[in-house]
Motif scaffolding. Sequence first.
Motif, PDB file in Angstrom:
ATOM      1  N   SER A  13     -26.153 -28.948  -6.364  1.00  0.00           N
ATOM      2  CA  SER A  13     -26.101 -28.759  -4.923  1.00  0.00           C
ATOM      3  C   SER A  13     -24.673 -28.831  -4.405  1.00  0.00           C
ATOM      4  N   ARG A  14     -23.739 -29.243  -5.242  1.00  0.00           N
ATOM      5  CA  ARG A  14     -22.329 -29.305  -4.852  1.00  0.00           C
ATOM      6  C   ARG A  14     -21.512 -28.280  -5.620  1.00  0.00           C
ATOM      7  N   THR A  15     -22.134 -27.177  -5.974  1.00  0.00           N
ATOM      8  CA  THR A  15     -21.476 -26.129  -6.739  1.00  0.00           C
ATOM      9  C   THR A  15     -21.202 -24.921  -5.850  1.00  0.00           C
ATOM     10  N   VAL A  16     -19.981 -24.431  -5.929  1.00  0.00           N
ATOM     11  CA  VAL A  16     -19.567 -23.221  -5.219  1.00  0.00           C
ATOM     12  C   VAL A  16     -19.318 -22.160  -6.286  1.00  0.00           C
ATOM     13  N   VAL A  17     -19.912 -20.970  -6.111  1.00  0.00           N
ATOM     14  CA  VAL A  17     -19.846 -19.935  -7.141  1.00  0.00           C
ATOM     15  C   VAL A  17     -19.294 -18.643  -6.551  1.00  0.00           C
ATOM     16  N   VAL A  18     -18.356 -18.017  -7.288  1.00  0.00           N
ATOM     17  CA  VAL A  18     -17.836 -16.693  -6.933  1.00  0.00           C
ATOM     18  C   VAL A  18     -18.434 -15.699  -7.923  1.00  0.00           C
ATOM     19  N   ARG A  19     -19.135 -14.667  -7.396  1.00  0.00           N
ATOM     20  CA  ARG A  19     -19.791 -13.663  -8.238  1.00  0.00           C
ATOM     21  C   ARG A  19     -19.469 -12.256  -7.735  1.00  0.00           C
ATOM     22  N   PRO A  20     -19.468 -11.301  -8.659  1.00  0.00           N
ATOM     23  CA  PRO A  20     -19.296  -9.911  -8.218  1.00  0.00           C
ATOM     24  C   PRO A  20     -20.600  -9.374  -7.633  1.00  0.00           C
ATOM     25  N   ILE A  21     -20.474  -8.538  -6.643  1.00  0.00           N
ATOM     26  CA  ILE A  21     -21.614  -7.806  -6.092  1.00  0.00           C
ATOM     27  C   ILE A  21     -21.171  -6.356  -5.935  1.00  0.00           C
ATOM     28  N   TYR A  22     -22.112  -5.491  -5.674  1.00  0.00           N
ATOM     29  CA  TYR A  22     -21.771  -4.081  -5.506  1.00  0.00           C
ATOM     30  C   TYR A  22     -20.817  -3.932  -4.321  1.00  0.00           C
ATOM     31  N   GLY A  23     -19.632  -3.434  -4.571  1.00  0.00           N
ATOM     32  CA  GLY A  23     -18.664  -3.184  -3.510  1.00  0.00           C
ATOM     33  C   GLY A  23     -17.817  -4.381  -3.125  1.00  0.00           C
ATOM     34  N   GLY A  24     -17.912  -5.500  -3.861  1.00  0.00           N
ATOM     35  CA  GLY A  24     -17.100  -6.644  -3.482  1.00  0.00           C
ATOM     36  C   GLY A  24     -17.453  -7.902  -4.249  1.00  0.00           C
ATOM     37  N   TRP A  25     -17.327  -9.014  -3.552  1.00  0.00           N
ATOM     38  CA  TRP A  25     -17.530 -10.340  -4.148  1.00  0.00           C
ATOM     39  C   TRP A  25     -18.285 -11.221  -3.180  1.00  0.00           C
ATOM     40  N   CYS A  26     -19.034 -12.183  -3.710  1.00  0.00           N
ATOM     41  CA  CYS A  26     -19.710 -13.128  -2.831  1.00  0.00           C
ATOM     42  C   CYS A  26     -19.392 -14.554  -3.266  1.00  0.00           C
ATOM     43  N   VAL A  27     -19.446 -15.440  -2.294  1.00  0.00           N
ATOM     44  CA  VAL A  27     -19.290 -16.875  -2.527  1.00  0.00           C
ATOM     45  C   VAL A  27     -20.614 -17.508  -2.149  1.00  0.00           C
ATOM     46  N   GLU A  28     -21.257 -18.144  -3.130  1.00  0.00           N
ATOM     47  CA  GLU A  28     -22.530 -18.825  -2.898  1.00  0.00           C
ATOM     48  C   GLU A  28     -22.272 -20.321  -2.828  1.00  0.00           C
ATOM     49  N   SER A  29     -22.899 -20.942  -1.869  1.00  0.00           N
ATOM     50  CA  SER A  29     -22.694 -22.361  -1.658  1.00  0.00           C
ATOM     51  C   SER A  29     -23.901 -22.930  -0.931  1.00  0.00           C
ATOM     52  N   PRO A  30     -24.225 -24.194  -1.193  1.00  0.00           N
ATOM     53  CA  PRO A  30     -25.338 -24.802  -0.472  1.00  0.00           C
ATOM     54  C   PRO A  30     -24.988 -25.148   0.975  1.00  0.00           C
ATOM     55  N   ALA A  44     -12.197 -13.958  -1.938  1.00  0.00           N
ATOM     56  CA  ALA A  44     -13.401 -14.718  -2.252  1.00  0.00           C
ATOM     57  C   ALA A  44     -13.041 -16.003  -2.995  1.00  0.00           C
ATOM     58  N   GLU A  45     -12.143 -15.884  -3.958  1.00  0.00           N
ATOM     59  CA  GLU A  45     -11.727 -17.064  -4.725  1.00  0.00           C
ATOM     60  C   GLU A  45     -11.020 -18.083  -3.834  1.00  0.00           C
ATOM     61  N   ALA A  46     -10.147 -17.619  -2.954  1.00  0.00           N
ATOM     62  CA  ALA A  46      -9.430 -18.528  -2.046  1.00  0.00           C
ATOM     63  C   ALA A  46     -10.414 -19.251  -1.125  1.00  0.00           C
ATOM     64  N   SER A  47     -11.405 -18.533  -0.612  1.00  0.00           N
ATOM     65  CA  SER A  47     -12.403 -19.144   0.260  1.00  0.00           C
ATOM     66  C   SER A  47     -13.228 -20.176  -0.500  1.00  0.00           C
ATOM     67  N   ALA A  48     -13.617 -19.859  -1.727  1.00  0.00           N
ATOM     68  CA  ALA A  48     -14.404 -20.783  -2.538  1.00  0.00           C
ATOM     69  C   ALA A  48     -13.609 -22.047  -2.857  1.00  0.00           C
ATOM     70  N   ARG A  49     -12.331 -21.892  -3.158  1.00  0.00           N
ATOM     71  CA  ARG A  49     -11.485 -23.056  -3.446  1.00  0.00           C
ATOM     72  C   ARG A  49     -11.354 -23.950  -2.206  1.00  0.00           C
ATOM     73  N   ARG A  50     -11.178 -23.335  -1.027  1.00  0.00           N
ATOM     74  CA  ARG A  50     -11.098 -24.126   0.204  1.00  0.00           C
ATOM     75  C   ARG A  50     -12.393 -24.888   0.461  1.00  0.00           C
ATOM     76  N   LEU A  51     -13.514 -24.226   0.220  1.00  0.00           N
ATOM     77  CA  LEU A  51     -14.816 -24.854   0.432  1.00  0.00           C
ATOM     78  C   LEU A  51     -15.007 -26.050  -0.507  1.00  0.00           C
ATOM     79  N   ALA A  52     -14.689 -25.886  -1.774  1.00  0.00           N
ATOM     80  CA  ALA A  52     -14.830 -26.982  -2.741  1.00  0.00           C
ATOM     81  C   ALA A  52     -13.853 -28.111  -2.428  1.00  0.00           C
ATOM     82  N   LEU A  53     -12.642 -27.770  -2.041  1.00  0.00           N
ATOM     83  CA  LEU A  53     -11.648 -28.787  -1.707  1.00  0.00           C
ATOM     84  C   LEU A  53     -12.057 -29.564  -0.453  1.00  0.00           C
ATOM     85  N   THR A  54     -12.614 -28.881   0.523  1.00  0.00           N
ATOM     86  CA  THR A  54     -13.097 -29.548   1.741  1.00  0.00           C
ATOM     87  C   THR A  54     -14.195 -30.549   1.396  1.00  0.00           C
TER      88      THR A  54
END
Length: 87
Positions: A13-30, A44-54
């Motif tokens: 529940s404390r995992t942030v994931v960056v995955r490819p999607i058609y046409g871009g990238w997504c960040v999944e988070s609870p 996407a990676e920068a946003s995911a890192r900020r989310l995990a760091l927060t």
Amino acid sequence: MSQIDPGAPVHLSRTVVVRPIYGGWCVESPFVKQSLVFYSGRDAEASARRLALTLANCGADANLIIHDRQNARIETVYYMGQEPPDA
């Protein structure tokens, strides 16, 4: 693409994931009801890192998992929770 289950064990529940999607990238988070979507993997990676760091700065441990364009896991980062500063 699977969303992280809010009822999952704490480590998931404390995992942030960056995955490819058609046409871009997504960040999944609870922490958000829907995935965040980006055209750029870098954004996407920068946003995911900020989310995990927060999350870590709020005192909870967090995992960041990053996948490449072929959806292979290329990086896993563990952020240790820090005690929030006293007000």
